[in-house]
Design a protein around this motif. Structure first.
Motif, PDB file in Angstrom:
ATOM      1  N   UNK A 224       0.893  -1.210  -0.017  1.00 52.62           N
ATOM      2  CA  UNK A 224      -0.151  -0.127  -0.023  1.00 52.62           C
ATOM      3  C   UNK A 224       0.864   1.260  -0.094  1.00 52.62           C
ATOM      4  N   UNK A 225       1.924   1.267   0.714  1.00 54.39           N
ATOM      5  CA  UNK A 225       2.940   2.283   1.020  1.00 54.39           C
ATOM      6  C   UNK A 225       3.440   2.475  -0.514  1.00 54.39           C
ATOM      7  N   UNK A 226       3.721   1.387  -1.202  1.00 57.15           N
ATOM      8  CA  UNK A 226       4.463   1.572  -2.187  1.00 57.15           C
ATOM      9  C   UNK A 226       3.820   2.189  -3.513  1.00 57.15           C
ATOM     10  N   UNK A 227       2.188   1.902  -3.161  1.00 60.41           N
ATOM     11  CA  UNK A 227       1.376   2.650  -4.137  1.00 60.41           C
ATOM     12  C   UNK A 227       1.337   4.076  -4.076  1.00 60.41           C
ATOM     13  N   UNK A 228       1.203   4.387  -2.810  1.00 62.61           N
ATOM     14  CA  UNK A 228       1.074   5.706  -2.157  1.00 62.61           C
ATOM     15  C   UNK A 228       2.405   6.514  -2.553  1.00 62.61           C
TER      16      UNK A 228
ATOM     17  N   UNK B 196      -0.634  11.315   1.800  1.00 58.88           N
ATOM     18  CA  UNK B 196      -0.281  10.018   1.161  1.00 58.88           C
ATOM     19  C   UNK B 196       0.829   9.285   2.070  1.00 58.88           C
ATOM     20  N   UNK B 197       1.654  10.204   2.639  1.00 61.66           N
ATOM     21  CA  UNK B 197       2.865   9.788   3.762  1.00 61.66           C
ATOM     22  C   UNK B 197       2.149   9.638   4.855  1.00 61.66           C
ATOM     23  N   UNK B 198       0.892  10.326   5.435  1.00 63.75           N
ATOM     24  CA  UNK B 198       0.238   9.943   6.507  1.00 63.75           C
ATOM     25  C   UNK B 198      -0.741   8.598   6.417  1.00 63.75           C
TER      26      UNK B 198
ATOM     27  N   UNK C 152       7.970   0.279   9.978  1.00 60.15           N
ATOM     28  CA  UNK C 152       9.286   0.530   9.356  1.00 60.15           C
ATOM     29  C   UNK C 152       9.419   1.851   8.519  1.00 60.15           C
ATOM     30  N   UNK C 153       8.508   2.427   8.345  1.00 63.72           N
ATOM     31  CA  UNK C 153       8.714   3.724   7.581  1.00 63.72           C
ATOM     32  C   UNK C 153       8.272   5.085   8.010  1.00 63.72           C
ATOM     33  N   UNK C 154       8.291   4.817   9.542  1.00 62.18           N
ATOM     34  CA  UNK C 154       8.055   6.135  10.458  1.00 62.18           C
ATOM     35  C   UNK C 154       8.756   7.346   9.842  1.00 62.18           C
ATOM     36  N   UNK C 155      10.078   6.982  10.025  1.00 60.83           N
ATOM     37  CA  UNK C 155      11.416   8.311   9.396  1.00 60.83           C
ATOM     38  C   UNK C 155      10.906   8.769   7.882  1.00 60.83           C
TER      39      UNK C 155
END
Length: 165
Positions: A91-95, A129-131, A142-145
């Motif tokens: 999902x993050x990759x898509x965002x 998108x980051x949120x 693992x992507x918080x930073x």
């Protein structure tokens, strides 16, 4: 001819000081002055940029951060993601891909055309998108930073672009 060198040096110094003031004045009007100054001063093009140029520099920072996040996402997916993280990583990759294929080009085009409204939308969408990426994890992301960094840069970018409205 030799008498022109001191004049040229004075004019060059004045121009650099004026642009340092522009960066400072611009960054004072963003939600994160330090972050703004850090990224703008790191780019050699900022020394001869107007506010539109500074906004374009920040859009490129968004692009770089999105690319870096995608590299990290792919590395995490190739490893052994913790149970339940594979779906969130996809999902993050898509965002982050959406930031690169939609938000960044939209922001660049609207700034270059002198219609900054859509650049504000693109920067704000990158923050959203980051949120959304961060919130897709149930537990520790693992992507918080990366997500926090993108959110901060996108908020600064939107604030700079709003100065052009």
């Amino acid at each position: 001819m030799t008498n022109l060198k001191p004049i040229a040096l004075i004019l060059c110094t004045l121009f650099i000081a004026t642009n340092a003031n522009l960066i400072e004045e611009t960054c004072m009007q963003t939600p994160n002055h330090g972050l703004c100054v850090q990224y703008l001063q790191a780019d050699p093009h900022s020394s001869d940029s107007d506010v539109t140029g500074l906004a374009l520099i920040m859009v490129n920072v968004i692009k770089t951060k999105a690319n870096n996040a995608l590299v990290k996402i792919h590395q995490l997916l190739q490893g052994s993601p913790e149970p339940g993280q594979k779906e969130a990583l996809n999902s993050c990759g898509d965002r982050y891909n959406a930031i690169l294929v939609a938000d960044v080009p939209q922001a660049i085009a609207s700034l270059q055309k002198g219609d900054p409204k859509f650049a504000v939308d693109g920067a704000n969408d990158a923050a959203i998108e980051a949120n959304s990426c961060e919130n897709s994890f149930s537990g520790k992301s693992p992507l918080t930073n990366d997500n926090n960094s993108m959110h901060g840069v996108a908020a600064v970018t939107a604030a700079i672009v709003k100065l052009l409205l």
